[in-house]
Motif scaffolding. Structure first.
Motif, mmCIF file in Angstrom:
data_model
loop_
_atom_site.group_PDB
_atom_site.id
_atom_site.type_symbol
_atom_site.label_atom_id
_atom_site.label_comp_id
_atom_site.label_asym_id
_atom_site.label_seq_id
_atom_site.Cartn_x
_atom_site.Cartn_y
_atom_site.Cartn_z
ATOM 1 N N ALA A 96 0.834 -1.205 0.000
ATOM 2 C CA ALA A 96 0.000 0.000 0.000
ATOM 3 C C ALA A 96 0.869 1.256 0.000
ATOM 4 O O ALA A 96 0.607 2.207 -0.735
ATOM 5 C CB ALA A 96 -0.931 -0.004 1.204
ATOM 6 N N ILE A 97 1.921 1.251 0.799
ATOM 7 C CA ILE A 97 2.819 2.415 0.874
ATOM 8 C C ILE A 97 3.552 2.623 -0.448
ATOM 9 O O ILE A 97 3.649 3.738 -0.961
ATOM 10 C CB ILE A 97 3.808 2.242 2.038
ATOM 11 N N LEU A 99 2.658 1.633 -3.474
ATOM 12 C CA LEU A 99 1.726 2.066 -4.524
ATOM 13 C C LEU A 99 1.318 3.526 -4.324
ATOM 14 O O LEU A 99 1.206 4.280 -5.288
ATOM 15 C CB LEU A 99 0.494 1.167 -4.542
ATOM 16 N N TYR A 100 1.110 3.916 -3.076
ATOM 17 C CA TYR A 100 0.651 5.282 -2.805
ATOM 18 C C TYR A 100 1.766 6.317 -3.018
ATOM 19 O O TYR A 100 1.595 7.287 -3.750
ATOM 20 C CB TYR A 100 0.120 5.383 -1.375
ATOM 21 N N TYR A 101 2.911 6.099 -2.413
ATOM 22 C CA TYR A 101 3.966 7.114 -2.445
ATOM 23 C C TYR A 101 4.859 7.059 -3.677
ATOM 24 O O TYR A 101 5.357 8.083 -4.137
ATOM 25 C CB TYR A 101 4.841 7.023 -1.184
ATOM 26 N N PHE A 102 5.089 5.868 -4.211
ATOM 27 C CA PHE A 102 6.047 5.749 -5.318
ATOM 28 C C PHE A 102 5.386 5.560 -6.676
ATOM 29 O O PHE A 102 5.958 5.931 -7.696
ATOM 30 C CB PHE A 102 7.041 4.619 -5.040
ATOM 31 N N GLU A 103 4.183 4.957 -6.708
ATOM 32 C CA GLU A 103 3.491 4.774 -7.986
ATOM 33 C C GLU A 103 2.445 5.860 -8.224
ATOM 34 O O GLU A 103 1.874 5.944 -9.300
ATOM 35 C CB GLU A 103 2.828 3.393 -8.056
ATOM 36 N N GLY A 104 2.140 6.653 -7.194
ATOM 37 C CA GLY A 104 1.214 7.765 -7.357
ATOM 38 C C GLY A 104 -0.247 7.353 -7.446
ATOM 39 O O GLY A 104 -1.072 8.122 -7.923
ATOM 40 N N MET A 105 -0.571 6.166 -7.002
ATOM 41 C CA MET A 105 -1.967 5.719 -7.032
ATOM 42 C C MET A 105 -2.708 6.319 -5.833
ATOM 43 O O MET A 105 -2.138 6.530 -4.778
ATOM 44 C CB MET A 105 -2.045 4.195 -6.991
ATOM 45 N N GLU A 109 -7.963 3.628 -6.015
ATOM 46 C CA GLU A 109 -7.339 2.702 -6.973
ATOM 47 C C GLU A 109 -6.673 1.529 -6.258
ATOM 48 O O GLU A 109 -6.790 0.385 -6.696
ATOM 49 C CB GLU A 109 -6.300 3.440 -7.824
ATOM 50 N N ILE A 110 -6.007 1.809 -5.145
ATOM 51 C CA ILE A 110 -5.346 0.741 -4.393
ATOM 52 C C ILE A 110 -6.380 -0.184 -3.776
ATOM 53 O O ILE A 110 -6.216 -1.406 -3.760
ATOM 54 C CB ILE A 110 -4.409 1.338 -3.325
ATOM 55 N N ILE A 121 -7.190 1.023 3.228
ATOM 56 C CA ILE A 121 -5.961 1.415 2.522
ATOM 57 C C ILE A 121 -5.414 2.709 3.106
ATOM 58 O O ILE A 121 -4.214 2.848 3.345
ATOM 59 C CB ILE A 121 -6.223 1.560 1.002
ATOM 60 N N GLN A 122 -6.302 3.648 3.382
ATOM 61 C CA GLN A 122 -5.865 4.918 3.963
ATOM 62 C C GLN A 122 -5.211 4.676 5.319
ATOM 63 O O GLN A 122 -4.177 5.260 5.626
ATOM 64 C CB GLN A 122 -7.063 5.853 4.110
ATOM 65 N N TYR A 123 -5.767 3.784 6.109
ATOM 66 C CA TYR A 123 -5.197 3.433 7.414
ATOM 67 C C TYR A 123 -3.821 2.810 7.250
ATOM 68 O O TYR A 123 -2.900 3.112 7.994
ATOM 69 C CB TYR A 123 -6.150 2.470 8.123
ATOM 70 N N ARG A 124 -3.646 1.964 6.226
ATOM 71 C CA ARG A 124 -2.371 1.266 6.039
ATOM 72 C C ARG A 124 -1.241 2.218 5.664
ATOM 73 O O ARG A 124 -0.123 2.071 6.135
ATOM 74 C CB ARG A 124 -2.509 0.188 4.954
ATOM 75 N N HIS A 125 -1.492 3.150 4.781
ATOM 76 C CA HIS A 125 -0.361 3.994 4.350
ATOM 77 C C HIS A 125 -0.203 5.242 5.207
ATOM 78 O O HIS A 125 0.861 5.851 5.199
ATOM 79 C CB HIS A 125 -0.428 4.327 2.856
ATOM 80 N N LYS A 126 -1.188 5.628 5.977
ATOM 81 C CA LYS A 126 -1.050 6.819 6.821
ATOM 82 C C LYS A 126 -0.287 6.501 8.107
ATOM 83 O O LYS A 126 0.292 7.372 8.706
ATOM 84 C CB LYS A 126 -2.420 7.391 7.179
#
Length: 128
Positions: A96-97, A99-105, A109-110, A121-126
């Motif tokens: 999740a991290i 895809l969010y920070y490096f792939e810009g999704m 989308e994730i 997903i928001q909980y996982r990457h925040k």
């Protein structure tokens, strides 16, 4: 009303001149293309040594990237330390991290990719 024969002659001469110029330009273009094609070598026709001579490595940012250090809460964080920290995370959070920070999704989308809710997903990457 018939055109003047002299005018008609001028028009014909001009038209012939234009056709001649266009014909000569076309011939020059074809000759130039044949010349380029005769000199051109495709990558598949090259030997491995010849192909290796055609590349170069840009090392402009290599030294700069090695010296990059982030400071957070009084601690110095190097890219290597950050990479190790990401590797220690559980697989789902790590994906999740990344895809969010490096792939810009975005979260939606994730979430579709993982077949889960957006808030999960928001909980996982925040948390990171």
């Amino acid at each position: 009303m018939e055109p003047n024969s002299r005018e008609f002659y001028k028009q014909c001469a001009f038209q012939k001149f234009c056709n001649t110029v266009l014909h000569n330009e076309a011939c020059d273009t074809h000759r130039e293309l044949r010349r380029h094609k005769a000199k051109e070598v495709t990558f598949s026709d090259m030997t491995l040594d010849e192909a290796r001579q055609l590349h170069t490595f840009d090392e402009y940012f290599k030294r700069e990237a090695a010296e990059t250090v982030f400071e957070k809460a009084g601690k110095k964080i190097t890219p290597k330390l950050l990479l190790e920290a990401i590797r220690t995370l559980p697989e789902e959070k790590r994906k999740a991290i990344l895809l969010y920070y490096f792939e810009g999704m975005n979260d939606t989308e994730i979430a579709e990719l993982f077949n889960t809710s957006r808030s999960t997903i928001q909980y996982r990457h925040k948390l990171f």
